[in-house]
Write a protein that holds these residues in place. Sequence first.
Motif, PDB file in Angstrom:
ATOM      1  N   ALA A 108      37.076  86.042  47.266  1.00  0.00           N
ATOM      2  CA  ALA A 108      37.324  87.863  46.883  1.00  0.00           C
ATOM      3  C   ALA A 108      37.656  87.911  46.000  1.00  0.00           C
ATOM      4  CB  ALA A 108      37.027  88.335  47.625  1.00  0.00           C
ATOM      5  N   SER A 109      38.902  86.903  45.675  1.00  0.00           N
ATOM      6  CA  SER A 109      39.880  86.179  44.871  1.00  0.00           C
ATOM      7  C   SER A 109      38.926  86.052  43.340  1.00  0.00           C
ATOM      8  CB  SER A 109      41.144  85.419  45.488  1.00  0.00           C
ATOM      9  OG  SER A 109      41.176  85.891  46.285  1.00  0.00           O
ATOM     10  N   PRO A 110      40.556  86.892  41.837  1.00  0.00           N
ATOM     11  CA  PRO A 110      39.909  86.569  41.148  1.00  0.00           C
ATOM     12  C   PRO A 110      39.548  85.575  40.527  1.00  0.00           C
ATOM     13  CG  PRO A 110      41.723  87.755  40.837  1.00  0.00           C
ATOM     14  CD  PRO A 110      41.449  86.997  42.296  1.00  0.00           C
ATOM     15  N   LEU A 111      39.555  84.226  40.692  1.00  0.00           N
ATOM     16  CA  LEU A 111      39.232  82.429  40.576  1.00  0.00           C
ATOM     17  C   LEU A 111      38.178  82.424  40.555  1.00  0.00           C
ATOM     18  CD1 LEU A 111      40.573  80.239  39.514  1.00  0.00           C
ATOM     19  CD2 LEU A 111      40.821  79.501  41.530  1.00  0.00           C
ATOM     20  N   TYR A 112      37.476  83.122  42.072  1.00  0.00           N
ATOM     21  CA  TYR A 112      35.930  82.987  42.269  1.00  0.00           C
ATOM     22  C   TYR A 112      35.438  83.656  41.953  1.00  0.00           C
ATOM     23  CZ  TYR A 112      38.812  79.182  44.490  1.00  0.00           C
ATOM     24  OH  TYR A 112      40.038  78.380  44.773  1.00  0.00           O
ATOM     25  N   ASN A 113      35.389  85.141  41.650  1.00  0.00           N
ATOM     26  CA  ASN A 113      34.721  86.333  42.148  1.00  0.00           C
ATOM     27  C   ASN A 113      34.963  87.027  40.718  1.00  0.00           C
ATOM     28  OD1 ASN A 113      33.622  88.209  43.087  1.00  0.00           O
ATOM     29  ND2 ASN A 113      34.877  89.558  43.920  1.00  0.00           N
ATOM     30  N   GLU A 114      35.926  86.807  39.725  1.00  0.00           N
ATOM     31  CA  GLU A 114      35.686  87.668  38.492  1.00  0.00           C
ATOM     32  C   GLU A 114      34.884  86.756  36.719  1.00  0.00           C
ATOM     33  OE1 GLU A 114      39.598  88.327  37.476  1.00  0.00           O
ATOM     34  OE2 GLU A 114      39.358  89.903  39.046  1.00  0.00           O
ATOM     35  N   SER A 115      34.948  87.390  36.100  1.00  0.00           N
ATOM     36  CA  SER A 115      34.032  86.257  34.967  1.00  0.00           C
ATOM     37  C   SER A 115      34.266  84.866  35.434  1.00  0.00           C
ATOM     38  CB  SER A 115      34.387  87.242  33.606  1.00  0.00           C
ATOM     39  OG  SER A 115      33.654  85.582  32.412  1.00  0.00           O
ATOM     40  N   ASN A 116      33.366  84.148  35.521  1.00  0.00           N
ATOM     41  CA  ASN A 116      33.019  82.440  35.657  1.00  0.00           C
ATOM     42  C   ASN A 116      33.192  81.502  34.095  1.00  0.00           C
ATOM     43  OD1 ASN A 116      32.883  79.955  36.118  1.00  0.00           O
ATOM     44  ND2 ASN A 116      31.756  80.168  38.287  1.00  0.00           N
TER      45      ASN A 116
END
Length: 580
Positions: free
Chosen positions: A238-246
Amino acid sequence: MKNLIKYIMITASIGLAVWSTGCKKASSSGFLDPTDIGQINEQTVFADSALSMQFLNSVYAELPKTYFMQNGITGGGIWSFADASDDGEARWSSGFSQGYNMANVAGGSDNSFSLSTWSGCYGMVRRVNVFLFNIDRAPLSAAKKTRLKAESRFLRAYAYYHLLRTFGGVPLLGDAKYSLTDNFMLPRSSFAATLDYIEKELDAITPILSLDYPPEDFGRPTRGAVLAVKSKLLLLAASPLYNESNPNTGPLKALLGFESGDANRWKKAADAAKAVMDLGLYHLVEDNTTAPGYGYYDMGIQRKNSEYIFQIMMNTGRFYEQYLLPASRGGQNYGNPTQQLVDDYGMANGKLITEAGSGYVETTPYLNRDPRFGYTILFNQSLWLDRTSLTKKPVDLYMQAPGDGMSTAPYNTVTGYLWRRFCNENAGGNFGVSSQIGLVVSRYADILMCYAEALNEFQGPGPEVYNAVEAIRKRAGLMPYALATGLNKDQMRTIIRHERRIEFANEEGHRLFDIYRWKVAENLLNGPMGGMRWTKTGSNFTAARIVFETRKFNSPQMYYHPIPLKEINKNNLLLQNPGW
């Protein structure tokens, strides 16, 4: 090879992590190497109940390699993940840490951490597959076989969890036990597919494993351990590295995270943590009567308590004392905390040292700090048991005269500090009590913090978030421990991240992988790293802040470690991570 498998099985014992030459050799080959020990004399091994159990125990013996940056405590040292983050520096760094700047490590994409993680984890996967292929014909009861299958699948899922957070999506072997005639050239699965595989494996074994086991099986995964690893897995996802804009493009985009963000992943992570809480089995070890925050220290020196959910068992007493304490106390000083971490510890009144009314005084910087500070870090003139007198005496971490080099000598410290986390005050590295504790993978404080973070990100800082964070602060001995009312999501996020850093300092790689998954390592691992130099003149001490190195973190390259070049060269279907 026959002698090798025999040696491994003899030295592996139930629930104990044993490092041996045999174990290291067995995991040093490629992850699909058909000459792995699982192919050797399987008929003999699985015709015997004791040998079948010992074969599974050889998988347990590999677990410590998931806890450290290198191959356990032999052949290259015991470099903590903390010493690769902004929390610490390795004793024998020689520029190694550099914010874990692997671009500066000899071997580049074949650096020792990537090699160790890849080969060690896939060695575990292959051995589990061999075990599952053969265990039904072992002379064991049906109930025993069912449990052992679930245990082995947990170990395999745990190995994949480490591969996922280190490399992103990786090849998934399933239950395949490859032979010499099989085509075992596999591509990497997507991040989502790898995550889904691990989650489904954990879900499948959850109802099979018991809530607790008798003493002879202590150290084996329980139902709570399975749910706790699932909580860590889903928080990672769920964290930003994986779950935000890739930002990745092409085939790598799906390998290194989700192709689109989804806030509901935070809800899944919160639910997973709540499932552990709802078991009602685990509680914080709290004791603020003996001394403020004493429960935090006491928890850390116990072999088993109400807070521990899963730990890797060790076969040596005084493990932490031996490796962390200074030479004057029989230790080897393997890691040194940074000034950045020291400054992040607040005061006993719950305020940060930079806040008005905190009471912080630069000339007496260690006075009235958050009690967890004194239970985690040794500083100049801290008291510790002396072998000769068997009384507590000051630990000297000062220069007797400017330029004498005492603080940078091999058995002292480059930052001016030493770790004491998990060390028993009544022991030195080679004397005193022997606490026989393990390596803590998951404990109830971790679940509370996972729950607070995920729920705050999903719906903001409601009462449940406050209660979880304040429980941690209360156990720590802060007074007052209550947070300010009316915090917004961003303010609570800052507090949660701070509490995670302090609560889990020098523990299971929390800090390094936290700042990765939050995608803030590029801010924290670029620039000068600090320490403190104390000088003694007569009976007086004076302090000076120092910079011991300047670090560099290349983003986004260093958020994903490189697939070992040896594996890339053997399998042209493997895509390398960007920048490597």
